[in-house]
Design an enzyme around this catalytic site. Structure first.
Site, PDB file in Angstrom:
ATOM      1  N   CYS A 128       0.853  -1.196   0.000  1.00  0.00           N
ATOM      2  CA  CYS A 128       0.000   0.000   0.000  1.00  0.00           C
ATOM      3  C   CYS A 128       0.886   1.242   0.000  1.00  0.00           C
ATOM      4  O   CYS A 128       1.718   1.413   0.884  1.00  0.00           O
ATOM      5  CB  CYS A 128      -0.932   0.032   1.211  1.00  0.00           C
ATOM      6  SG  CYS A 128      -1.874   1.590   1.312  1.00  0.00           S
ATOM      7  N   HIS A 148      -6.746   2.981   4.045  1.00  0.00           N
ATOM      8  CA  HIS A 148      -6.810   3.899   2.907  1.00  0.00           C
ATOM      9  C   HIS A 148      -7.937   3.601   1.937  1.00  0.00           C
ATOM     10  O   HIS A 148      -8.199   4.393   1.026  1.00  0.00           O
ATOM     11  CB  HIS A 148      -5.462   3.909   2.168  1.00  0.00           C
ATOM     12  CG  HIS A 148      -4.384   4.523   2.991  1.00  0.00           C
ATOM     13  ND1 HIS A 148      -3.545   3.770   3.784  1.00  0.00           N
ATOM     14  CD2 HIS A 148      -4.052   5.817   3.185  1.00  0.00           C
ATOM     15  CE1 HIS A 148      -2.720   4.590   4.426  1.00  0.00           C
ATOM     16  NE2 HIS A 148      -3.010   5.823   4.090  1.00  0.00           N
ATOM     17  N   LYS A 299     -13.301   9.745   9.950  1.00  0.00           N
ATOM     18  CA  LYS A 299     -11.992  10.148  10.446  1.00  0.00           C
ATOM     19  C   LYS A 299     -11.504  11.335   9.616  1.00  0.00           C
ATOM     20  O   LYS A 299     -11.731  11.381   8.415  1.00  0.00           O
ATOM     21  CB  LYS A 299     -11.026   8.967  10.299  1.00  0.00           C
ATOM     22  CG  LYS A 299      -9.630   9.274  10.806  1.00  0.00           C
ATOM     23  CD  LYS A 299      -8.611   8.279  10.273  1.00  0.00           C
ATOM     24  CE  LYS A 299      -7.210   8.807  10.531  1.00  0.00           C
ATOM     25  NZ  LYS A 299      -6.155   8.068   9.846  1.00  0.00           N
TER      26      LYS A 299
HETATM   27 ZN   LIG Z   1      -2.854   1.780   3.392  1.00  0.00          ZN
END
Ligand SMILES: [Zn+2]
Length: 522
Positions: A128, A148, A299
């Site tokens: 990632c 993400h 968030k």
């Molecule tokens: Zn990530």
């Protein structure tokens, strides 16, 4: 008695965006803690700064047609200037391309490599870009990165690995035998679960081939590679206080309090203690993990575009009000909700109505009924004694709560003194008594008691609301005393001098209309 030490750190922030509410919260907590420990006469060091390396900086640079160095300098400067502007003090603002940090990272890499703690291996996995690491199964939800919400890339690479798993038995034992090392407890349990999970953590990849990333600290034993950003970044906590031989290093390190958000629990709870163990250093005293600020149920993050800027909040409400809301509304460790409406409600209730009112009533009546000077009191009776007792209770509670990272409770305890004093005024009713010339002594006693309670409230509030505390002290004529105040002595009852000139002033916190008038007419 030897002088006590206190060392507090914020994470070093990523330099791919401006500071938002999350960064501001951690930095405000660090600032309040440092101020509190200084108020207690401790030798205090606050370290904050920015992480200059990593792939995200390179991404932003590529997107903006700039260089990683220019982007890192730009955002790093924004962080430092913002904290300066908001009056958030630090003893050092570190950047991970500072020469002493680069040297220390290379020294530690060399030592760990020579000690046989680093191996060269081929690795293939799901990578990632946002996390800057290969993901494990538990990081994936529906094939996407849990943090993400993007699918990882398949990557294969030969890299250097820090043999972190060797230290896992020691670490699990350390966490078990030091129950408050990671706090609050839920994160301690989470860290233990990470260590126990069979398919979970392997050794830590600590290199990136320069062919795909040349922004970082070069490995001292292989110039084709740069150091993985976390291995480099965590070491800042040692660089900041001059490891290994700066004066005071040992004393400060022994009291180290890390403040981190829960998104970076793993590097701090797992990578970092094993790295320290490999070089023969104790873990920090506490790893204090806080939750997220939630705005509109999400968030806060750059990609979601719901960041709250501390300077915008300052311009709109005053920074002390924003700072108060952050400290008062988040229970350290849990997620907390931010909306301007919630904040305005809190400011109006606590700061305008409760504290602000007490200050203006006390000082207006002192002007009217005592010639604008702290009057001579009669011998205290039960109501006066009760206010003094509320102060004693608060001093003990504040100390316990601040050291236990329960700042919202510390503030609650201070406001209990404000409540008790407001109740006392209602009981004594000096505005009525003043109509009877025979009761001047009672009026003076009431005003003395309120002035003294406010003096101590100012001392106790000063780490949390420094400007407000200074303003209250200025109006009470005790500004110089506040500047030199030390706890617990300064909170002892009965120190305000009879005859001290007091000053009325504009409301400390004018009531804020909600919704704002412009919006109402729209
Ligand atoms: Zn990530």
């Amino acid at each position: 008695m030897s002088r006590r030490y206190f060392y507090v750190t914020t994470p070093i922030y990523y330099v791919n965006a401006d500071p938002h509410i999350g960064h501001t919260y951690t930095t405000v907590v660090a600032d309040a803690l440092a101020r509190y420990h200084r108020l207690c006469g401790e030798h205090t060091f606050l370290l904050t700064g920015t992480d200059m390396h990593g792939e995200k900086v390179v991404e932003v640079a590529t997107r903006q047609g700039s260089t990683p160095g220019a982007i890192a300098d730009h955002y790093s400067g924004r962080f430092e200037a913002t904290w300066d502007e908001l009056g958030l003090g630090f003893d050092r603002f570190i950047r991970t391309n500072d020469p002493d940090h680069v040297k220390l990272v290379k020294d530690i890499l060399t030592r760990v490599h020579e000690a046989g703690e680093i191996e060269f291996r081929e690795y293939e996995g799901d990578y990632c870009v946002g996390c800057e690491r290969f993901l494990t199964d538990r990081d994936l939800v529906d094939g996407k990165c849990r943090d993400h919400e993007t699918p990882p890339e398949r990557r294969s690479e030969a890299n250097y690995f820090f043999l972190m798993t060797r230290h896992f038995d020691w670490l699990a034992d350390y966490i078990e035998t030091h129950p408050d090392f990671i706090r609050p407890e839920r994160y301690r349990n989470e860290a233990l679960a990470m260590l126990r999970e069979e398919s979970g953590l392997g050794d830590l990849c600590i290199s990136r081939p320069k062919t795909r990333l040349d922004w970082g600290i070069e490995l001292p034993f292989d110039t084709d590679y740069v150091c993985y950003v976390w291995f480099d970044a965590l070491i800042n906590y040692l660089t900041g206080i001059g490891y290994p031989d700066a004066p005071g290093f040992r004393e400060l390190w022994g009291t180290c309090e890390h403040l981190v958000g829960k998104d970076i629990l793993k590097p701090h709870a797992i990578f970092w203690p094993t790295m320290l163990h490999a070089i023969g250093l104790e873990p920090p005293r506490h790893l204090n993990v806080h939750g997220y600020w939630v705005v509109d149920d999400r968030k806060v993050s750059k990609s979601l575009g719901n960041m709250i800027s501390p300077t915008v909040m300052r311009d709109r409400y005053g920074f002390e009000s924003f700072r108060y809301f952050l400290l008062r509304d988040m229970s350290y460790g849990l997620d907390s909700n931010f909306t301007e409406e919630l904040m305005v409600g809190r400011i109006n209730a606590d700061l305008a109505n409760n504290l602000g009112n007490l200050v203006s009533r006390t000082l207006n009546m002192t002007a009217r009924f005592a010639g604008g000077a702290v009057p001579e009191p009669l011998a205290p009776e039960e109501p006066e004694t009760k206010v003094a007792e509320a102060v004693v209770r608060a001093v003990t509670l504040v100390d316990e709560y601040v050291r236990g990272l329960q700042i919202h409770r510390a503030l609650e305890a201070i406001f209990q003194v404000v409540d008790a004093t407001n109740r006392y005024l209602e009981l004594r009713e000096p505005w009525k008594a003043a109509k009877d010339p025979e009761r001047t002594g009672s009026v003076h006693t009431a005003l003395y008691t309120c002035c003294e309670a406010l003096r101590i409230v100012a001392v106790l509030l000063s780490p949390f609301l420094p400007e407000t505390a200074a303003e209250i002290a200025r109006r009470l004529g005790v500004e110089a005393e506040l500047a030199d105040a030390r706890l617990p002595e300064a909170a002892r009852w009965g120190q305000i001098q009879v005859g001290t000139s007091t000053h009325k002033g504009a409301p400390l916190f004018p009531r804020i209309e909600w919704p704002p008038p412009e919006d109402a007419s729209a």
